[in-house]
Write an enzyme that holds these catalytic residues in place. Sequence first.
Site, PDB file in Angstrom:
ATOM      1  N   GLU A 125     -32.899  19.608 -20.217  1.00 44.72           N
ATOM      2  CA  GLU A 125     -33.240  20.747 -20.483  1.00 44.72           C
ATOM      3  C   GLU A 125     -32.990  21.248 -22.026  1.00 44.72           C
ATOM      4  O   GLU A 125     -32.275  20.398 -22.550  1.00 44.72           O
ATOM      5  CB  GLU A 125     -32.618  21.843 -19.582  1.00 44.72           C
ATOM      6  CG  GLU A 125     -31.152  21.888 -20.200  1.00 44.72           C
ATOM      7  CD  GLU A 125     -30.238  22.385 -18.800  1.00 44.72           C
ATOM      8  OE1 GLU A 125     -30.041  23.607 -18.626  1.00 44.72           O
ATOM      9  OE2 GLU A 125     -29.406  21.591 -18.308  1.00 44.72           O
ATOM     10  N   LYS A 127     -31.612  22.779 -25.227  1.00 41.63           N
ATOM     11  CA  LYS A 127     -30.354  23.252 -25.699  1.00 41.63           C
ATOM     12  C   LYS A 127     -30.698  24.556 -26.658  1.00 41.63           C
ATOM     13  O   LYS A 127     -31.024  24.639 -27.924  1.00 41.63           O
ATOM     14  CB  LYS A 127     -29.512  22.329 -26.693  1.00 41.63           C
ATOM     15  CG  LYS A 127     -28.019  22.799 -27.010  1.00 41.63           C
ATOM     16  CD  LYS A 127     -27.215  21.580 -27.632  1.00 41.63           C
ATOM     17  CE  LYS A 127     -25.554  22.000 -28.003  1.00 41.63           C
ATOM     18  NZ  LYS A 127     -25.534  23.351 -28.819  1.00 41.63           N
ATOM     19  N   ASP A 129     -30.070  27.649 -28.963  1.00 41.00           N
ATOM     20  CA  ASP A 129     -29.324  28.038 -29.921  1.00 41.00           C
ATOM     21  C   ASP A 129     -28.814  29.516 -30.069  1.00 41.00           C
ATOM     22  O   ASP A 129     -29.492  30.346 -30.930  1.00 41.00           O
ATOM     23  CB  ASP A 129     -29.991  27.552 -31.360  1.00 41.00           C
ATOM     24  CG  ASP A 129     -28.789  27.437 -32.460  1.00 41.00           C
ATOM     25  OD1 ASP A 129     -27.623  27.382 -32.007  1.00 41.00           O
ATOM     26  OD2 ASP A 129     -29.247  27.522 -33.457  1.00 41.00           O
ATOM     27  N   TYR A 237     -27.652  28.597 -17.381  1.00 40.65           N
ATOM     28  CA  TYR A 237     -28.026  26.967 -17.075  1.00 40.65           C
ATOM     29  C   TYR A 237     -26.654  26.274 -16.546  1.00 40.65           C
ATOM     30  O   TYR A 237     -26.769  25.229 -16.327  1.00 40.65           O
ATOM     31  CB  TYR A 237     -28.140  26.543 -18.638  1.00 40.65           C
ATOM     32  CG  TYR A 237     -27.313  26.780 -19.632  1.00 40.65           C
ATOM     33  CD1 TYR A 237     -25.848  26.697 -19.445  1.00 40.65           C
ATOM     34  CD2 TYR A 237     -27.927  27.472 -20.582  1.00 40.65           C
ATOM     35  CE1 TYR A 237     -24.994  26.737 -20.529  1.00 40.65           C
ATOM     36  CE2 TYR A 237     -27.048  27.994 -21.735  1.00 40.65           C
ATOM     37  CZ  TYR A 237     -25.748  27.464 -21.724  1.00 40.65           C
ATOM     38  OH  TYR A 237     -24.880  27.959 -22.635  1.00 40.65           O
ATOM     39  N   LYS A 325     -29.120  15.966 -30.299  1.00 43.05           N
ATOM     40  CA  LYS A 325     -29.635  16.898 -31.157  1.00 43.05           C
ATOM     41  C   LYS A 325     -31.194  16.576 -31.783  1.00 43.05           C
ATOM     42  O   LYS A 325     -31.254  15.366 -31.966  1.00 43.05           O
ATOM     43  CB  LYS A 325     -28.423  17.107 -32.192  1.00 43.05           C
ATOM     44  CG  LYS A 325     -27.172  17.448 -31.735  1.00 43.05           C
ATOM     45  CD  LYS A 325     -26.858  18.777 -31.565  1.00 43.05           C
ATOM     46  CE  LYS A 325     -26.592  19.350 -33.090  1.00 43.05           C
ATOM     47  NZ  LYS A 325     -26.271  20.739 -32.711  1.00 43.05           N
ATOM     48  N   CYS A 430     -30.963  41.272 -67.074  1.00 47.65           N
ATOM     49  CA  CYS A 430     -31.370  41.985 -65.789  1.00 47.65           C
ATOM     50  C   CYS A 430     -33.039  41.981 -65.923  1.00 47.65           C
ATOM     51  O   CYS A 430     -33.339  42.754 -66.891  1.00 47.65           O
ATOM     52  CB  CYS A 430     -30.927  43.130 -65.373  1.00 47.65           C
ATOM     53  SG  CYS A 430     -31.670  44.058 -64.049  1.00 47.65           S
ATOM     54  N   CYS A 433     -33.830  46.010 -65.185  1.00 53.44           N
ATOM     55  CA  CYS A 433     -33.619  47.079 -66.509  1.00 53.44           C
ATOM     56  C   CYS A 433     -33.374  46.640 -67.461  1.00 53.44           C
ATOM     57  O   CYS A 433     -33.328  47.389 -68.916  1.00 53.44           O
ATOM     58  CB  CYS A 433     -32.484  47.878 -65.744  1.00 53.44           C
ATOM     59  SG  CYS A 433     -30.847  47.209 -65.906  1.00 53.44           S
ATOM     60  N   CYS A 454     -25.847  42.383 -63.293  1.00 55.61           N
ATOM     61  CA  CYS A 454     -26.486  43.363 -64.153  1.00 55.61           C
ATOM     62  C   CYS A 454     -25.294  44.321 -64.478  1.00 55.61           C
ATOM     63  O   CYS A 454     -24.631  44.866 -63.497  1.00 55.61           O
ATOM     64  CB  CYS A 454     -27.705  43.915 -63.429  1.00 55.61           C
ATOM     65  SG  CYS A 454     -28.245  45.560 -64.207  1.00 55.61           S
ATOM     66  N   CYS A 460     -30.193  50.820 -63.612  1.00 55.74           N
ATOM     67  CA  CYS A 460     -30.732  49.770 -63.062  1.00 55.74           C
ATOM     68  C   CYS A 460     -31.477  50.210 -61.707  1.00 55.74           C
ATOM     69  O   CYS A 460     -30.773  50.619 -60.704  1.00 55.74           O
ATOM     70  CB  CYS A 460     -30.057  48.629 -62.668  1.00 55.74           C
ATOM     71  SG  CYS A 460     -30.931  47.177 -62.071  1.00 55.74           S
TER      72      CYS A 460
HETATM   73  S1  IVH Z   1     -24.117  23.235 -20.588  1.00 49.54           S
HETATM   74  C1  IVH Z   1     -20.364  22.285 -19.015  1.00 49.54           C
HETATM   75  N1  IVH Z   1     -26.608  23.651 -21.324  1.00 49.54           N
HETATM   76  O1  IVH Z   1     -24.027  24.557 -26.080  1.00 49.54           O
HETATM   77  C2  IVH Z   1     -21.193  22.012 -20.032  1.00 49.54           C
HETATM   78  N2  IVH Z   1     -24.890  24.069 -22.691  1.00 49.54           N
HETATM   79  O2  IVH Z   1     -22.542  22.436 -27.291  1.00 49.54           O
HETATM   80  C3  IVH Z   1     -21.586  23.548 -20.555  1.00 49.54           C
HETATM   81  N3  IVH Z   1     -25.956  25.353 -25.167  1.00 49.54           N
HETATM   82  O3  IVH Z   1     -21.154  26.033 -25.590  1.00 49.54           O
HETATM   83  C4  IVH Z   1     -22.638  23.801 -21.372  1.00 49.54           C
HETATM   84  N4  IVH Z   1     -28.101  25.258 -24.222  1.00 49.54           N
HETATM   85  O4  IVH Z   1     -23.328  27.665 -25.852  1.00 49.54           O
HETATM   86  C5  IVH Z   1     -25.178  23.671 -21.693  1.00 49.54           C
HETATM   87  N5  IVH Z   1     -28.915  23.797 -21.534  1.00 49.54           N
HETATM   88  C6  IVH Z   1     -27.721  24.230 -22.184  1.00 49.54           C
HETATM   89  C7  IVH Z   1     -27.132  24.748 -23.232  1.00 49.54           C
HETATM   90  C8  IVH Z   1     -25.630  24.793 -23.656  1.00 49.54           C
HETATM   91  C9  IVH Z   1     -27.041  25.747 -25.198  1.00 49.54           C
HETATM   92  C10 IVH Z   1     -24.769  25.703 -25.700  1.00 49.54           C
HETATM   93  C11 IVH Z   1     -23.572  26.517 -24.961  1.00 49.54           C
HETATM   94  C12 IVH Z   1     -22.595  25.509 -25.189  1.00 49.54           C
HETATM   95  C13 IVH Z   1     -22.714  24.665 -26.349  1.00 49.54           C
HETATM   96  C14 IVH Z   1     -22.029  23.432 -26.361  1.00 49.54           C
END
Ligand code: IVH
Length: 735
Positions: A125, A127, A129, A237, A325, A430, A433, A454, A460
């Site tokens: 799934e 990740k 941000d 999640y 990643k 600057c 100005c 400046c 300015c």
């Molecule tokens: S599972 C036991 N699933 O990534 C596992 N984390 O690097 C707990 N994160 O602190 C995390 N998407 O903030 C999980 N689909 C996802 C995620 C996810 C983002 C973040 C989360 C976690 C960090 C770990």
Amino acid sequence: MSEKPVESLSESEAEQELKRLAAEIAEHDRRYHTEDAPTISDAEYDALARRNLAIEERFPDLVRDDSPSRRVGAPPAEGFAKVRHAVPMLSLAKAYTDQDVADFIERGRRFFDRDKDLDIAFTAEPKIDGLSASLRYENGVFVQGATRGDGAVGEDITANLKTIADIPKKLQGSGWPEVIEIRGEVYMTYAEFEALKQRSAATGGQDYVNPRNTAAGSLRQKDPSVTASRNLKFFAYAWGYATADPAPTQYDSVQKFKEWGFKVSPLMVRAKSIDELIAQYHHIEELRSSLGYDIDGVVYKVDQLELQRRWGFVTGEPRWAVAHKFPAEQAMTTVEKIDIQVGRTGTLAPVARLAPVTVGGVVVENVTLHNEDYIKGFDSNGQPIRDGIDVRIGDTVVIQRAGDVIPQIVSVVIGKRPANAVPYEFPHTCPVCGSPATREINEKTGKEDSRRRCTGELICAAQAVERLRHFVSRGAMDIEGLGAENIDLFFNAGLVKTAADIFTLKDRRPAVTKALAERREEQARLREEASGKTRKNVRSIEERNYEGLDKLFAAIDARREPELDRFIFALGIRHIGETTAAVLARQFSTIEELIRVGKETAKAEDPHTVFPSINGIGDTVINALRDFFGNERNDDVLDALLAQVHPKPYVMEISAGSEVSGKTVVFTGSLEKMTRSEAKAMAERLGAKVAGSVSAKTDLVVAGPGAGSKLKVASDLGIEVIDEDTWLQRIGRAG
Ligand code: IVH
């Protein structure tokens, strides 16, 4: 920075290096988790963490108690109640290559070696941000929500989380455990981020760096209605403490979350082989730029909860999950020109204008070059600076967006540098100005500030609004009814360009009335739009009578003879705060004298031959005064202002004759008739010494409501305690 390879470190070098890494990583953790203001990219952070781990693997005996590998994140910020997570919130091990993923799966296979025909399944799934949050539901009702914090203890942000539409206040459907902590990610979409930036720019508000940090800041608001206005989103999640498993597998548990009313990622799949996992990784990677929110990888988890439990955890991380990643997205383009933008505080900020290029689905045309030294690649002593690059107009550069919306230059392709490219000459004036732009020397470190600023403090245009806001503010001229909002209005309407214009506003009454009326109209229109109702009997602008206006003009007139210290502070000269302004007022007595000495000092080769030595005034202030009074462009503005305003000469009121002269006074509790700084200035003018705490040396304590421990100390020591009114009587200010 060149680093010695881990293989060739001696034991003592390794020890040193682990110490340095622990401190450095802790600092980055703090910036990231507590301040939401990271200063290095995720990739750089990961590199530090990996080096730390590699050294620890070679020298297991040297692992420190405070090693970054032993902790997760940073401690919670002050201000919110702390919440201890019933089950810690973990982080994830990372994989960067397909081989890393294969190793993860292989570790699993080996661990379950004895179960030959075990059918391990995985989920994959995105990740997300954002920020993880833990939501506690008791009997299906949302009772408490917390941030991750350091993994063990987070912050109670229940009220803010309740404003997020994706978070159900009550679970839907049925079959939820009696108690369950649902975990997931709070995030902000690009669309919402852009809309917020636009709104903020329109009102002169702060700049927002990226959606993740903005989401973090939004969650930490003291006022939940601010959080609500940010339209944050949430994906569920995972879960922490639960009185029962939601389902026997990860995948089915998350599907349950959906039935209970949560949003879950539609890109989650269940897979059996590494090929399927990697295929999903690439699929998600392809969709990345069209999702509308930041993701920085794909998370794989063992599907069967029973196997998760058997495989277990290492410090801070589950063994049964890994985050694969995405590589930072990069592209090549050319630098067409370098522009200098002047910020509201006068900082000259260089920006590279690029031939437009798409990086990770976003067209990038500008990239910050930070400051002068960064562009040169070395500092003023000729030392190469960390992360600095010699960038020239015409250069081909590699740019990158790393899990982040802010693009940055990674490197210059020297082989493609045009033969005629010359090092960029950073302007010393600057661009807005024309005033000189200088770099300050930090008095303590003796180092030059990396920013050039400046010096056109009063003239300015780029800094004008900020200065005007300061000029009228409470500690400064304190003009009643003329706050930041009105200053913005008058400035935008072209009615007030410099401080002197404030005092001639009265002569332009019709234009002022018009500006105020237009704002009222606009506000009414917005209200109408929001409520869907239309107003009845709308009066025309001319019919309106602005009683408030006479009051405003009277308040402005009342300030034509300000105290000298307030006036000096109001000028907004760098490094001259209220205290320094008071010292200068006492020293020079009149504004004319300060200007005279300021100008002489600016002309002198060695300022110390002219400027008297004054306790509490060091080179930073003297240099600031030199810059200010040495800049001829400030003259006209100052002259115009002094034609309107006549600061009172500073006189030592009664001083020696005063009852409090020579006494040590402590103020405690809240004062009702004046601010603390006013009270302090007044007492000092009368020759008293103001101390912060009560001791045997204290002669008098002035206590207002809410006075605490100081009062007790005073009575223990038998020191006289009086209230504010008595104090005012005693100094002849009552009534
Ligand atoms: S599972 C036991 N699933 O990534 C596992 N984390 O690097 C707990 N994160 O602190 C995390 N998407 O903030 C999980 N689909 C996802 C995620 C996810 C983002 C973040 C989360 C976690 C960090 C770990």
